[in-house]
Scaffold this active site. Sequence first.
Site, PDB file in Angstrom:
ATOM      1  CG  ASP A  77      -3.222  -4.656   6.134  1.00  0.00           C
ATOM      2  OD1 ASP A  77      -3.669  -4.429   4.994  1.00  0.00           O
ATOM      3  OD2 ASP A  77      -3.003  -3.757   6.967  1.00  0.00           O
ATOM      4  CG  HIS A  82      -2.067  -0.905   1.153  1.00  0.00           C
ATOM      5  ND1 HIS A  82      -2.909  -1.145   2.222  1.00  0.00           N
ATOM      6  CD2 HIS A  82      -2.556  -1.643   0.132  1.00  0.00           C
ATOM      7  CE1 HIS A  82      -3.859  -2.002   1.855  1.00  0.00           C
ATOM      8  NE2 HIS A  82      -3.657  -2.317   0.602  1.00  0.00           N
ATOM      9  CB  ILE A 142      -3.565   7.301   8.530  1.00  0.00           C
ATOM     10  CG1 ILE A 142      -2.637   6.115   8.812  1.00  0.00           C
ATOM     11  CG2 ILE A 142      -2.742   8.588   8.463  1.00  0.00           C
ATOM     12  CD1 ILE A 142      -1.598   5.853   7.752  1.00  0.00           C
ATOM     13  CB  THR A 143      -7.980  10.261   7.406  1.00  0.00           C
ATOM     14  OG1 THR A 143      -8.784   9.091   7.422  1.00  0.00           O
ATOM     15  CG2 THR A 143      -7.245  10.351   6.098  1.00  0.00           C
TER      16      THR A 143
END
Length: 438
Positions: A137, A33, A354-355
Site C-alpha cells: 500500500d 481502494h 477485514i473479512t
Amino acid sequence: RKDKGKHSRAHVDIYEKQLVPFGLVRFGVAPDHPEVKNVINTFTQTARSDRCAFHGNVEVGKDVTVQELRDAYHAVVLSYGAEDHQALDIPGEELPGVFSARAFVGWYNGLPENRELAPDLSCDTAVILGQGNVALDVARILLTPPEHLEKTDITEAALGALRQSRVKTVWIVGRRGPLQVAFTIKELREMIQLPGTRPMLDPADFLGLQDRIKEAARPRRRLMELLLRTATEKPGVEEAARRASASRAWGLRFFRSPQQVLPSPDGQRAAGIRLAVTRLEGIGEATRAVPTGDVEDLPCGLILSSIGYKSRPIDPSVPFDPKLGVIPNMEGRVVDVPGLYCSGWVRRGPTGVITTTMTDSFLTGQILLQDLKAGLLPSGPRPGSAAIRALLDSRGVWCVSFSDWEKLDAEEVSRGQASGKPREKLLDPQEMLRLLGH
C-alpha cells in the site's frame, strides 16, 4: 448472523476513542481502494438502529474503566485492535526520515494523531522494511502518479506532498525469500500494473523455485507464479515499451534484515540502511532467517518500517499477554473474567484482512449469545449507557453520537465536492467539536 446470531431485544453501545466511527476502514484502507470501504454502508445501517448507539471521543481505560463498563452492562466486548507498531530495535531508528508505515498510512488517511507527520519526500530512493499488504500500500501510494489520487479521499496535505515528491525508486525488503512474502495477489498485481512504474525483480532470487511452487496451496501458488513470471519472462512488446518509458521503479529485495540506519554526514537524518544478508533455516511455515555475516548498504532518504502491529493492554483489570500481544481468551471469552469478551486482532494477533476479522467478530457474538442462553451472564437489569454517560459528564468528557458523526460526514463531503473528491477528511478534533457546537 443468521438465526443463531440474533437477539430481538439486545441493546449494543459502541465506545470509540476517535471522534468518528469506522476505525481501520477509514484510517487503514488505502484511499485508492474505495470499494473496500463499502462496508461502511452496512455499518451505518446498523448504527441507525434504535437498539445501537455510538459514543465517540471516549477512551476506554482512560475516560472510563473496563470495570465501570462491566458494572453497567451484562456483557462487554473488547475489539480495539492492534494500534502499536513493532519497533525495528536497531541503531539510528530515531533519525529523521525513519517512520513506521502505520504512522505514514495514518498521515495520508487523515488519522488526527498523525496529521503533523510531514515526511520529507525530497530523496530519490525509499526503502520499506517488510513485505505484507501494508508495505505494498505504502509503496503504491508513493509511486502512483498524483493525478490518479486527486479524486480519492487522501488528505489535501498528503496529496500536496506527493505532488512535490522526488521519490523515484522504492525497495521493499524482506528477511526471508519469495515463498514467504505476506502480501496477497491482488495487491501484487496492482503494483505490477502501476502506471508510470516498472518492477525490478532479480531472476536469480527465483532459481529453483519452479518445483517448490507446485507443492504450495492454490492461493500461494498463483501468487508465486505471478512473481516468477514477472521476474523471469521477457515482457511482450507493449509491456516492454511501457516499462521503458516508466519514470519510477519498485523492487523486492529478499534475504535482507535491517541492522542499522546509516546517518547523513552531518548526523542529522537517515541517508541509508545497512542490511544483514540472511539465509533460511528450517522448513515450511517455521522457516527462520539467520544472518550469514555479510552486510549490504542501501542508500536512501526515507525508511518506512512495516514489520507488523501489536496490541496494547487497555486497562490493568484486563488480562494481557505481552509476548503474544493478545488478551488471553477461549473462543473470545476473556480468561477468568466472566461477561468480558474480545474479538479481532486483540483476540488473535495482527494477521488477516477485514473479512477474516469480521468472521471472527460473528463468532464472538455467537459465543456471547450462547452464554446468555445458558444463564452465564448477570440476570436483572443493568443501567447501560445512562450510567456511563453520567460518569463521562462528571469527568468532562464530551461524547460524539452517530447523528453528530453524520453532521461531520456531511461537512467532509461538502468540502470534498469542490475538488471532485468523495470527501475532505476533518483532521483536527478541536475543529470537529467546534463544528458540533461544543
